[in-house]
Design a protein around this motif. Structure first.
Motif, mmCIF file in Angstrom:
data_model
loop_
_atom_site.group_PDB
_atom_site.id
_atom_site.type_symbol
_atom_site.label_atom_id
_atom_site.label_comp_id
_atom_site.label_asym_id
_atom_site.label_seq_id
_atom_site.Cartn_x
_atom_site.Cartn_y
_atom_site.Cartn_z
ATOM 1 N N ARG A 161 -0.977 -4.305 -11.092
ATOM 2 C CA ARG A 161 -0.448 -5.553 -11.692
ATOM 3 C C ARG A 161 1.128 -5.695 -11.233
ATOM 4 O O ARG A 161 1.188 -6.920 -10.789
ATOM 5 N N GLY A 162 1.767 -4.671 -10.741
ATOM 6 C CA GLY A 162 2.812 -5.078 -10.049
ATOM 7 C C GLY A 162 2.806 -5.172 -8.659
ATOM 8 O O GLY A 162 3.867 -5.720 -7.991
ATOM 9 N N GLY A 163 1.660 -5.235 -7.979
ATOM 10 C CA GLY A 163 1.490 -5.514 -6.610
ATOM 11 C C GLY A 163 1.736 -4.579 -5.709
ATOM 12 O O GLY A 163 1.825 -4.588 -4.464
ATOM 13 N N PHE A 164 0.938 -3.068 -6.147
ATOM 14 C CA PHE A 164 1.108 -2.250 -5.381
ATOM 15 C C PHE A 164 -0.133 -1.252 -5.652
ATOM 16 O O PHE A 164 -0.780 -1.614 -6.617
ATOM 17 N N GLU A 165 -0.702 -0.614 -4.505
ATOM 18 C CA GLU A 165 -1.927 0.280 -4.761
ATOM 19 C C GLU A 165 -1.623 1.568 -3.893
ATOM 20 O O GLU A 165 -1.460 1.450 -2.763
ATOM 21 N N VAL A 166 -2.312 2.585 -4.472
ATOM 22 C CA VAL A 166 -2.264 3.798 -3.976
ATOM 23 C C VAL A 166 -3.768 3.775 -2.883
ATOM 24 O O VAL A 166 -4.707 3.400 -3.529
ATOM 25 N N ASP A 173 -3.311 16.463 -0.973
ATOM 26 C CA ASP A 173 -2.847 17.694 -1.565
ATOM 27 C C ASP A 173 -3.078 18.809 -0.771
ATOM 28 O O ASP A 173 -3.833 18.575 0.426
ATOM 29 N N SER A 174 -2.360 19.889 -1.122
ATOM 30 C CA SER A 174 -2.489 21.249 -0.207
ATOM 31 C C SER A 174 -3.451 22.145 -0.758
ATOM 32 O O SER A 174 -3.548 23.106 -0.063
ATOM 33 N N ASP A 175 -3.674 21.987 -2.051
ATOM 34 C CA ASP A 175 -4.586 22.979 -2.978
ATOM 35 C C ASP A 175 -6.239 22.868 -2.219
ATOM 36 O O ASP A 175 -6.740 21.694 -2.668
ATOM 37 N N PRO A 176 -6.439 23.819 -2.007
ATOM 38 C CA PRO A 176 -8.085 23.977 -1.455
ATOM 39 C C PRO A 176 -9.085 23.459 -2.498
ATOM 40 O O PRO A 176 -9.948 23.113 -2.362
ATOM 41 N N GLY A 199 -11.012 17.326 -1.248
ATOM 42 C CA GLY A 199 -12.393 16.827 -1.033
ATOM 43 C C GLY A 199 -12.942 16.407 -2.316
ATOM 44 O O GLY A 199 -13.828 15.899 -2.359
ATOM 45 N N ARG A 200 -12.083 16.609 -3.537
ATOM 46 C CA ARG A 200 -12.471 16.145 -4.619
ATOM 47 C C ARG A 200 -12.529 14.507 -4.673
ATOM 48 O O ARG A 200 -11.527 13.775 -3.883
ATOM 49 N N MET A 201 -13.113 13.800 -5.713
ATOM 50 C CA MET A 201 -12.994 12.594 -5.983
ATOM 51 C C MET A 201 -11.987 12.286 -7.270
ATOM 52 O O MET A 201 -12.640 12.741 -8.197
ATOM 53 N N ILE A 202 -10.686 11.709 -7.212
ATOM 54 C CA ILE A 202 -10.193 11.611 -8.516
ATOM 55 C C ILE A 202 -9.809 10.267 -8.588
ATOM 56 O O ILE A 202 -9.163 9.424 -7.686
ATOM 57 N N ASP A 203 -10.207 9.371 -9.595
ATOM 58 C CA ASP A 203 -10.184 8.054 -9.979
ATOM 59 C C ASP A 203 -10.646 7.223 -8.655
ATOM 60 O O ASP A 203 -9.754 6.481 -8.260
ATOM 61 N N ASN A 204 -11.454 7.538 -8.278
ATOM 62 C CA ASN A 204 -12.377 6.828 -6.735
ATOM 63 C C ASN A 204 -11.295 6.912 -5.785
ATOM 64 O O ASN A 204 -11.401 6.306 -4.726
ATOM 65 N N HIS A 205 -10.585 8.010 -5.552
ATOM 66 C CA HIS A 205 -9.893 8.498 -4.534
ATOM 67 C C HIS A 205 -10.335 9.851 -3.756
ATOM 68 O O HIS A 205 -10.419 10.764 -4.821
ATOM 69 N N GLU A 222 0.950 -1.290 -0.089
ATOM 70 C CA GLU A 222 0.160 0.097 -0.057
ATOM 71 C C GLU A 222 0.883 1.327 0.057
ATOM 72 O O GLU A 222 1.857 1.287 0.631
ATOM 73 N N MET A 223 0.359 2.251 -0.721
ATOM 74 C CA MET A 223 1.229 3.630 -0.745
ATOM 75 C C MET A 223 0.268 4.698 -0.677
ATOM 76 O O MET A 223 -1.029 4.579 -0.737
ATOM 77 N N VAL A 224 0.915 5.810 -0.348
ATOM 78 C CA VAL A 224 0.160 6.938 -0.223
ATOM 79 C C VAL A 224 0.798 7.989 -1.422
ATOM 80 O O VAL A 224 1.863 7.617 -1.815
ATOM 81 N N LEU A 225 -0.118 8.689 -2.026
ATOM 82 C CA LEU A 225 0.396 9.802 -2.900
ATOM 83 C C LEU A 225 -0.018 11.107 -2.498
ATOM 84 O O LEU A 225 -1.197 11.366 -1.951
ATOM 85 N N VAL A 226 1.121 11.795 -2.636
ATOM 86 C CA VAL A 226 0.979 13.489 -2.409
ATOM 87 C C VAL A 226 1.298 14.336 -3.452
ATOM 88 O O VAL A 226 2.078 14.108 -4.083
ATOM 89 N N GLY A 227 0.067 14.851 -3.868
ATOM 90 C CA GLY A 227 0.304 15.879 -4.971
ATOM 91 C C GLY A 227 -0.661 15.117 -5.949
ATOM 92 O O GLY A 227 -0.488 14.090 -6.596
ATOM 93 N N VAL A 228 -1.652 15.989 -6.408
ATOM 94 C CA VAL A 228 -2.661 15.409 -7.490
ATOM 95 C C VAL A 228 -2.856 16.351 -8.540
ATOM 96 O O VAL A 228 -4.012 16.893 -9.289
ATOM 97 N N GLY A 229 -1.668 17.329 -8.769
ATOM 98 C CA GLY A 229 -1.723 17.889 -10.179
ATOM 99 C C GLY A 229 -1.678 17.047 -11.200
ATOM 100 O O GLY A 229 -1.944 15.834 -11.358
ATOM 101 N N ARG A 230 -1.253 17.649 -12.637
ATOM 102 C CA ARG A 230 -1.157 16.707 -13.787
ATOM 103 C C ARG A 230 -0.422 15.641 -13.562
ATOM 104 O O ARG A 230 -0.785 14.472 -13.955
ATOM 105 N N LEU A 231 0.797 15.582 -12.958
ATOM 106 C CA LEU A 231 1.663 14.434 -12.834
ATOM 107 C C LEU A 231 1.027 13.650 -12.028
ATOM 108 O O LEU A 231 1.003 12.469 -12.159
ATOM 109 N N GLY A 232 0.535 14.056 -10.634
ATOM 110 C CA GLY A 232 -0.119 13.328 -9.665
ATOM 111 C C GLY A 232 -1.232 12.318 -10.239
ATOM 112 O O GLY A 232 -1.390 11.160 -9.979
ATOM 113 N N ARG A 233 -2.020 12.895 -11.118
ATOM 114 C CA ARG A 233 -3.315 12.429 -11.728
ATOM 115 C C ARG A 233 -2.847 11.362 -12.776
ATOM 116 O O ARG A 233 -3.423 10.322 -12.543
#
Length: 218
Positions: free
Chosen positions: A107-112, A117-120, A124-130, A86-97
């Motif tokens: 497929r490799g055995g990893f999951e976010v 994110d720090s951007d207001p 609170g948004r839902m991005i790819d079911n997250h 299991e992993m956490v992702l910090v940052g959901v700008g273009r690269l993060g998304r």
């Protein structure tokens, strides 16, 4: 042999070997020699044998390596034959998304499992079911979870504080896309990916004299 005695470059090659062995298994191959495996990967047979020798004895005289058996052994060495990492992702700008939407992780055995994110405008948004959580809540989340891996996809100026939060929260493996160099304590492994630096090094070969053969169009 302890982890610190094995060169990092050797660890980095193990997934390469495991992936190629997976392709060979898909082709129906049962055995492969270090010579052929090296030819497929652009690695010398001696290097393959030396890399594997850090972890024990492999291969059968006259037959080579058992494809499926060696792949499974390498995945076990890498810690990939157990539960999903299991992993956490910090940052959901273009690269993060883009990172969040990459199907290869699963497929490799990893999951976010959690996104921050720090951007207001993102919180609170839902991005790819997250659900995107406030990065200010990251320390609290890490205290209550067993997540030991993190991905950093924030601007360079924000990366040091994010990495510090991850380390303080017990994350021991961090993949950072931020174009900065930062240090982490012993026992924490930080890998940095900077596409611009990769392109800069590749640009050298465009300036180097070309000694290949070009056919005369006449």
């Amino acid at each position: 042999m302890s982890e610190t005695e094995i060169p990092d470059i050797v660890i980095r090659r193990l997934p390469l070997y495991a992936r190629e062995l997976g392709l060979l298994a898909g082709e129906g191959r049962d055995f492969i020699s270090s010579q052929e495996l090296g030819q497929r990967l652009g690695v010398t047979p001696a290097q393959i044998r030396k890399d594997l020798s850090y972890f024990g004895r492999f291969g059968k005289r006259g037959r080579g390596y058992e494809v499926v058996g060696l792949r499974e052994r390498l995945r076990t060495i890498l810690g990939l034959n157990g539960r999903v990492k299991e992993m956490v992702l910090v940052g959901v700008g273009r690269l993060g998304r883009a990172v969040l939407g990459y199907a290869g992780f699963r497929r490799g055995g990893f999951e976010v499992v959690r996104v921050f994110d720090s951007d207001p405008n993102q919180i609170g948004r839902m991005i790819d079911n997250h659900h995107v959580a406030d990065v200010a809540t990251l320390p609290q989340y890490l205290q209550s979870s067993r997540v030991a891996m993190g991905i950093v996809a924030v601007p360079a100026e924000a990366a040091p504080s994010v990495i510090e939060m991850l380390v303080s929260g017990g994350v021991r493996a961090i993949l950072s896309y931020a174009p900065i160099t930062t240090s982490v304590p012993s026992g924490v492994h930080l890998r940095q990916i900077d596409p611009v630096m990769e392109l800069e090094s590749m640009a050298y070969y465009l300036e180097a004299p070309f000694d290949g053969y070009v056919e005369d169009p006449q």
